[in-house]
Write a protein that holds these residues in place. Structure first.
Motif, short mmCIF file in Angstrom:
data_model
loop_
_atom_site.label_atom_id
_atom_site.label_comp_id
_atom_site.label_asym_id
_atom_site.label_seq_id
_atom_site.Cartn_x
_atom_site.Cartn_y
_atom_site.Cartn_z
N GLU A 1 0.86 -1.18 0.00
CA GLU A 1 0.00 0.00 0.00
C GLU A 1 0.90 1.23 0.00
O GLU A 1 1.54 1.54 1.02
N ALA B 1 0.71 4.36 0.36
CA ALA B 1 0.57 5.41 1.37
C ALA B 1 1.33 5.09 2.65
O ALA B 1 1.62 5.99 3.45
N GLN B 2 1.68 3.81 2.86
CA GLN B 2 2.34 3.41 4.10
C GLN B 2 3.86 3.60 4.06
O GLN B 2 4.54 3.35 5.06
N THR C 1 2.39 5.79 -7.35
CA THR C 1 2.97 6.81 -6.49
C THR C 1 4.00 7.65 -7.23
O THR C 1 4.62 7.18 -8.19
#
Length: 235
Positions: A73, A75-76, A127
Motif C-alpha cells: 500500500e 501510502a504506508q 505513487t
C-alpha cells in the motif's frame, strides 16, 4: 522516520539479515520486506490502489518476510526499492569473443526481460514517491575463477539507469565498491554464512552450502544498507 518498502527476491535475504542491526543504528529507519524466491513476484498486479500478489503462495511469502502484510500500500511508505533482479549471466557467455556493442545489447536485453521494469512501472503508476532499484549481487569467484561477465558492474548499472530507470524517474543503486573485485565479482567473504529466504521465519531451516557464491550474508547486507541510506537523505 523514513519508511522504506523493499520488493525483492531471495537476494533481499542479505538485507533482511542485516535489517535489525541497521535499524538499531538508524532509529529513523523502518524497513518492510516483500520478498519471494526466484521470479515468483511476477504474479502481481495493480488493484484498487495497491500492488498485490495474485496467488496465495506469493502472498504467504510476503506475509513471512514483511511481518504479516500481503500487499504493498503506497501510502504506508516514503520510498521504494526493487532489489535483486537483473544482472543475469549464462554459462555459455564468452565475453572475449564478443564485440562491446554485442555485449551491451545482450546485457540490455536480459535487463529488459527481467522484473526490474515491470515492478518499477507498477509502483510508479501508484505513487510519485522516490523509486530505487538494485541488481542482484555479482557472484563470487569459484575454484579461483571469476564469473564471466559481459560487462563490468558499473556499465551494467549505467545501462539499466538509462534504459529502464530514467523513463520512470527511478534511480539505480550500484553495489558497494568495497564488496567488489575489479567490478566483475563479489569478494567471497560476503557470501560466507548467507541465509536462505525461508530462514527469515524459520531459523532452523537448512542454510546455504559453504560454497555458496550467489547469495550474500548479513555483513554484505549491512554494508549495502549503510551505503544506500544517504541517498534517501541527500544534502
Amino acid at each position: 522516520m523514513t519508511r522504506l518498502c523493499i520488493l525483492g527476491n531471495s537476494h533481499a535475504g542479505a538485507l533482511k539479515q542485516a535489517s535489525a542491526d541497521f535499524c538499531a543504528a538508524h532509529p529513523d529507519a523502518a524497513l518492510t520486506f516483500f520478498a519471494a524466491v526466484a521470479f515468483d513476484s511476477r504474479a502481481m498486479a495493480v488493484q484498487h490502489g495497491q500492488y498485490v500478489p495474485l496467488n496465495d503462495a506469493l502472498a504467504a511469502q510476503y506475509e513471512m518476510t514483511s511481518g504479516g502484510r500481503r500487499a504493498i500500500e503506497p501510502a504506508q511508505y516514503d520510498a521504494f526499492l526493487v532489489y535483486g533482479f537483473g544482472g543475469r549471466s549464462l554459462p555459455e557467455d564468452r565475453p572475449r569473443a564478443y564485440s562491446q556493442a554485442f555485449r551491451a545489447a545482450c546485457t540490455l536485453a536480459r535487463l529488459q526481460a527481467d522484473l526490474i521494469g515491470p515492478h518499477l512501472k507498477a509502483l510508479r503508476a501508484l505513487t510519485d514517491k522516490p523509486l530505487f532499484a538494485a541488481l542482484k549481487p555479482l557472484p563470487c569467484p569459484q575454484d579461483g575463477r571469476r564469473p564471466r561477465r559481459l560487462l563490468p558492474h558499473g556499465e551494467e548499472v549505467a545501462l539499466a539507469q538509462h534504459h529502464i530507470c530514467d523513463p520512470l524517474g527511478a534511480q539505480m543503486v550500484a553495489q558497494p565498491a568495497t564488496t567488489l573485485i575489479d567490478d566483475r565479482a563479489t569478494h567471497p567473504d560476503f557470501a560466507s554464512g548467507s541465509a536462505r529466504l525461508v530462514q527469515v521465519a524459520h531459523p532452523d531451516a537448512p542454510a546455504h552450502a559453504d560454497d555458496e557464491a550467489k547469495h550474500m550474508n548479513a555483513q554484505y547486507g549491512r554494508l549495502w544498507l549503510d551505503a544506500f541510506w544517504p541517498r534517501l537523505h541527500p544534502g
